[in-house]
Motif scaffolding. Sequence first.
Motif, PDB file in Angstrom:
ATOM      1  N   UNK A 221      -6.736  -5.012 -12.696  1.00  0.00           N
ATOM      2  CA  UNK A 221      -6.661  -4.050 -13.796  1.00  0.00           C
ATOM      3  C   UNK A 221      -5.301  -3.360 -13.804  1.00  0.00           C
ATOM      4  N   UNK A 222      -4.847  -2.926 -12.641  1.00  0.00           N
ATOM      5  CA  UNK A 222      -3.566  -2.239 -12.548  1.00  0.00           C
ATOM      6  C   UNK A 222      -2.422  -3.143 -13.008  1.00  0.00           C
ATOM      7  N   UNK A 223      -2.438  -4.389 -12.563  1.00  0.00           N
ATOM      8  CA  UNK A 223      -1.389  -5.330 -12.944  1.00  0.00           C
ATOM      9  C   UNK A 223      -1.379  -5.563 -14.454  1.00  0.00           C
ATOM     10  N   UNK A 224      -2.550  -5.609 -15.036  1.00  0.00           N
ATOM     11  CA  UNK A 224      -2.657  -5.810 -16.490  1.00  0.00           C
ATOM     12  C   UNK A 224      -1.930  -4.722 -17.257  1.00  0.00           C
ATOM     13  N   UNK A 225      -1.935  -3.508 -16.711  1.00  0.00           N
ATOM     14  CA  UNK A 225      -1.345  -2.377 -17.430  1.00  0.00           C
ATOM     15  C   UNK A 225      -0.020  -1.916 -16.836  1.00  0.00           C
ATOM     16  N   UNK A 226       0.539  -2.685 -15.920  1.00  0.00           N
ATOM     17  CA  UNK A 226       1.808  -2.308 -15.327  1.00  0.00           C
ATOM     18  C   UNK A 226       1.715  -1.109 -14.407  1.00  0.00           C
ATOM     19  N   UNK A 227       0.543  -0.877 -13.819  1.00  0.00           N
ATOM     20  CA  UNK A 227       0.339   0.230 -12.886  1.00  0.00           C
ATOM     21  C   UNK A 227       0.617  -0.242 -11.460  1.00  0.00           C
ATOM     22  N   UNK A 228       0.792   0.728 -10.564  1.00  0.00           N
ATOM     23  CA  UNK A 228       1.042   0.429  -9.158  1.00  0.00           C
ATOM     24  C   UNK A 228      -0.245   0.611  -8.353  1.00  0.00           C
ATOM     25  N   UNK A 229      -0.434  -0.282  -7.377  1.00  0.00           N
ATOM     26  CA  UNK A 229      -1.618  -0.204  -6.520  1.00  0.00           C
ATOM     27  C   UNK A 229      -1.206  -0.110  -5.060  1.00  0.00           C
ATOM     28  N   UNK A 230      -1.844   0.802  -4.344  1.00  0.00           N
ATOM     29  CA  UNK A 230      -1.666   0.927  -2.895  1.00  0.00           C
ATOM     30  C   UNK A 230      -3.046   0.808  -2.252  1.00  0.00           C
ATOM     31  N   UNK A 231      -3.135   0.018  -1.185  1.00  0.00           N
ATOM     32  CA  UNK A 231      -4.381  -0.142  -0.454  1.00  0.00           C
ATOM     33  C   UNK A 231      -4.195   0.326   0.979  1.00  0.00           C
ATOM     34  N   UNK A 232      -5.159   1.083   1.475  1.00  0.00           N
ATOM     35  CA  UNK A 232      -5.208   1.474   2.884  1.00  0.00           C
ATOM     36  C   UNK A 232      -6.486   0.852   3.440  1.00  0.00           C
ATOM     37  N   UNK A 233      -6.341  -0.084   4.386  1.00  0.00           N
ATOM     38  CA  UNK A 233      -7.467  -0.946   4.771  1.00  0.00           C
ATOM     39  C   UNK A 233      -7.785  -0.812   6.254  1.00  0.00           C
ATOM     40  N   UNK A 234      -9.083  -0.804   6.566  1.00  0.00           N
ATOM     41  CA  UNK A 234      -9.549  -0.869   7.945  1.00  0.00           C
ATOM     42  C   UNK A 234      -9.048   0.291   8.792  1.00  0.00           C
ATOM     43  N   UNK A 235      -8.512  -0.027   9.974  1.00  0.00           N
ATOM     44  CA  UNK A 235      -8.061   1.017  10.895  1.00  0.00           C
ATOM     45  C   UNK A 235      -6.852   1.779  10.364  1.00  0.00           C
ATOM     46  N   UNK A 236      -6.200   1.250   9.338  1.00  0.00           N
ATOM     47  CA  UNK A 236      -5.113   2.007   8.699  1.00  0.00           C
ATOM     48  C   UNK A 236      -5.645   3.320   8.124  1.00  0.00           C
ATOM     49  N   UNK A 237      -6.932   3.354   7.803  1.00  0.00           N
ATOM     50  CA  UNK A 237      -7.533   4.594   7.310  1.00  0.00           C
ATOM     51  C   UNK A 237      -7.439   5.701   8.364  1.00  0.00           C
ATOM     52  N   UNK A 238      -7.549   5.334   9.630  1.00  0.00           N
ATOM     53  CA  UNK A 238      -7.439   6.326  10.697  1.00  0.00           C
ATOM     54  C   UNK A 238      -5.995   6.783  10.882  1.00  0.00           C
ATOM     55  N   UNK A 239      -5.071   5.842  10.891  1.00  0.00           N
ATOM     56  CA  UNK A 239      -3.667   6.213  11.082  1.00  0.00           C
ATOM     57  C   UNK A 239      -3.118   6.978   9.887  1.00  0.00           C
ATOM     58  N   UNK A 240      -3.741   6.795   8.695  1.00  0.00           N
ATOM     59  CA  UNK A 240      -3.308   7.524   7.499  1.00  0.00           C
ATOM     60  C   UNK A 240      -4.190   8.731   7.194  1.00  0.00           C
ATOM     61  N   UNK A 241      -5.079   9.065   8.152  1.00  0.00           N
ATOM     62  CA  UNK A 241      -5.904  10.268   8.066  1.00  0.00           C
ATOM     63  C   UNK A 241      -6.913  10.254   6.917  1.00  0.00           C
ATOM     64  N   UNK A 242      -7.710   9.185   6.874  1.00  0.00           N
ATOM     65  CA  UNK A 242      -8.884   9.133   6.011  1.00  0.00           C
ATOM     66  C   UNK A 242     -10.098   8.843   6.904  1.00  0.00           C
ATOM     67  N   UNK A 243     -10.428   9.763   7.801  1.00  0.00           N
ATOM     68  CA  UNK A 243     -11.405   9.451   8.855  1.00  0.00           C
ATOM     69  C   UNK A 243     -12.833   9.247   8.372  1.00  0.00           C
ATOM     70  N   UNK A 244     -13.276   9.976   7.334  1.00  0.00           N
ATOM     71  CA  UNK A 244     -14.683   9.811   6.940  1.00  0.00           C
ATOM     72  C   UNK A 244     -14.892   8.543   6.111  1.00  0.00           C
ATOM     73  N   UNK A 245     -13.866   8.097   5.394  1.00  0.00           N
ATOM     74  CA  UNK A 245     -13.976   6.799   4.721  1.00  0.00           C
ATOM     75  C   UNK A 245     -14.148   5.712   5.777  1.00  0.00           C
ATOM     76  N   UNK A 246     -13.349   5.794   6.832  1.00  0.00           N
ATOM     77  CA  UNK A 246     -13.434   4.814   7.909  1.00  0.00           C
ATOM     78  C   UNK A 246     -14.792   4.875   8.603  1.00  0.00           C
ATOM     79  N   UNK A 247     -15.272   6.068   8.872  1.00  0.00           N
ATOM     80  CA  UNK A 247     -16.536   6.218   9.611  1.00  0.00           C
ATOM     81  C   UNK A 247     -17.693   5.559   8.878  1.00  0.00           C
ATOM     82  N   UNK A 248     -17.768   5.780   7.564  1.00  0.00           N
ATOM     83  CA  UNK A 248     -18.869   5.219   6.787  1.00  0.00           C
ATOM     84  C   UNK A 248     -18.787   3.699   6.739  1.00  0.00           C
TER      85      UNK A 248
END
Length: 460
Positions: free
Chosen positions: A173-200
Motif C-alpha cells: 500500500x505504501x509503495x503504491x502511494x509513494x509512502x515510506x515504510x519502516x519495519x521493526x521486527x523480532x528482537x529489534x523491538x527490544x533494542x528499539x524500546x517497544x517491549x510490550x509489542x515484543x512480549x505479546x
Amino acid sequence: MVDTLIDGAGGIPIMAVTTESFGEWKAGYPGAVAAWLAATGFTGEAGKTALVPGPDGHLSMVVQGVAADEPLWALAGLPDSLPEGTYRLGFDSESLFGKGAGTRVALGWALGSYVFSRYKAPKRKFAQLVWPESADRATVTALADGLTLARDLINTPTEDMGPAELAQAAATLAERHGAKTRLVVGDELLTNNYPTIHAVGRASDRAPRLIDITWGKEDAPKLTLVGKGVCFDSGGLDIKPASGMKLMKKDMGGAATVLGLAHAVMASGLNVRLRVLVPAVENAISGNAFRPMDVFKTRKGLTVEIGNTDAEGRLILCDALAEATTEEPALLIDMATLTGAARVALGPELPVMFSNDDTVAAELLAAGTAEADPLWRLPLWKPYRKYLDSKIADINNASDSGFAGAITAALYLQEFVSAKVSWVHIDTFAWNQASRAGRPEGGEGLALRALYHLIQKRFS
C-alpha cells in the motif's frame, strides 16, 4: 468493486420510489406497468424490488422501493440480485435523496459489489451501473478501494495473514502511494524500546513487528493512525475457549481498517502529514509466552502488571501510542477490536468511541450520522481508573471488577497519550454477522467512512 460502475449512456433504468411517492409515480405509468406491479403485489416498500418486463418479454425497468433518508444503501442490494447486465439511474437522485446523493448511491453500489474471492470463485458476475452524473468519482473510488482492502485483510485466514503478511500488505500500500515504510521486527523491538509489542508476540514462531508508514508533505498538519494488528488471538496462557477463538482471525480488524482509511486519505491527496503505526503480532502459546502477573516496562516508562494475557491488544497499542504521541500530531486516532464489553454494550454494528477532545468527538459523531456509518461515544470516566491499580506496578492491563470493560481499556490507553494531543479511540467489531445490502457477512471497515469525512473536513 468500482469496476461495476461504468461509463456509458444506455442501460435498463432503475426507478426509485418510496411508499409515500409510489402511488403518484405509478399513475404516470398506466396500463401494463401499473398492472404488472399490482399483480406482483409491489407497493414501494423499502428494500423490495420489482422487475418489469417489456412487450417483448425482456426486462425493461427495475422499480426499487427505498427509504428517502438512506441513499447509501438504497440500491446497494441490487448488484448481486439483479440479472447480469447494465443499468442506469432512471430518477434524479438529488431530488429524491438530497445533495450529494449521486456519490452515496454510487458508493453503495460499489460496496454491494464486494465478494471475497481469494479461495472460492464467485458464482456469478455483478450487475453494472452507469456512473450517476453527479457522483464524485474520486471519492467513491478512494472509499470503495479502502473498504475493499480492509475487508480482504480481515477475511483472510491467519495462515495467510500473519504479522509478516500484514506487513507486506502495508508495504505494498505504501509503495503504491509513494509512502515510506519502516519495519521493526523480532528482537529489534527490544533494542528499539517497544517491549510490550515484543512480549505479546514473542511466543509465536511468526515474529512480532511494528509497521511504520509516513506519507505527505512534512509541513502539513500531522495525522497519526494506530491500528491493533493481532493477527490471531489465542488468549495466550489465559486461553480462550473454542467459541471465543473462532473469529480471532479478525482481531487485526483495527489495523485493517486503519490501512483502508490510510489508502482513502492518500488516494484523495488530503493535506496531511500521515503516519500509520501498526503493531502486528500473533498472541500464541509456547514455553516463552508472557504470563499472568509478569511485569513489563513499557515504551513510555510506566510499568504494567499482566492481569490477563487475553488483554493483549492494549499492550501492543500502548507502545505504539507512546511513540505516536511524541510528535504531538494534530489528530491521533487508534482503532482496535479491543473488548467484548463494547459489543455487550452496543452490539456488533455500532463501534464505541472515546475521545479527550469534545469538539473532535462531536464532529466525528456528526460525520457518522451523515455518512450512515454511526458510532456512539462512551466516557473516559476517571473514577474507574482505580480498577487498573496494581500493588507492584504503575498500572495493571486488566481489571478484576467485571464492570466497565470498554471504559477501563480506554483509560489504560489514555495513560500513554499526551493530554496535549487530540485523541480518538475506537473499539470496533470489524465484522458483519449477517449480510445486509452493501454489507456482506464477514470483515467490515466500520467507522472508516465517518473518519474519512472527519479528516477531509478538518484538513481541507
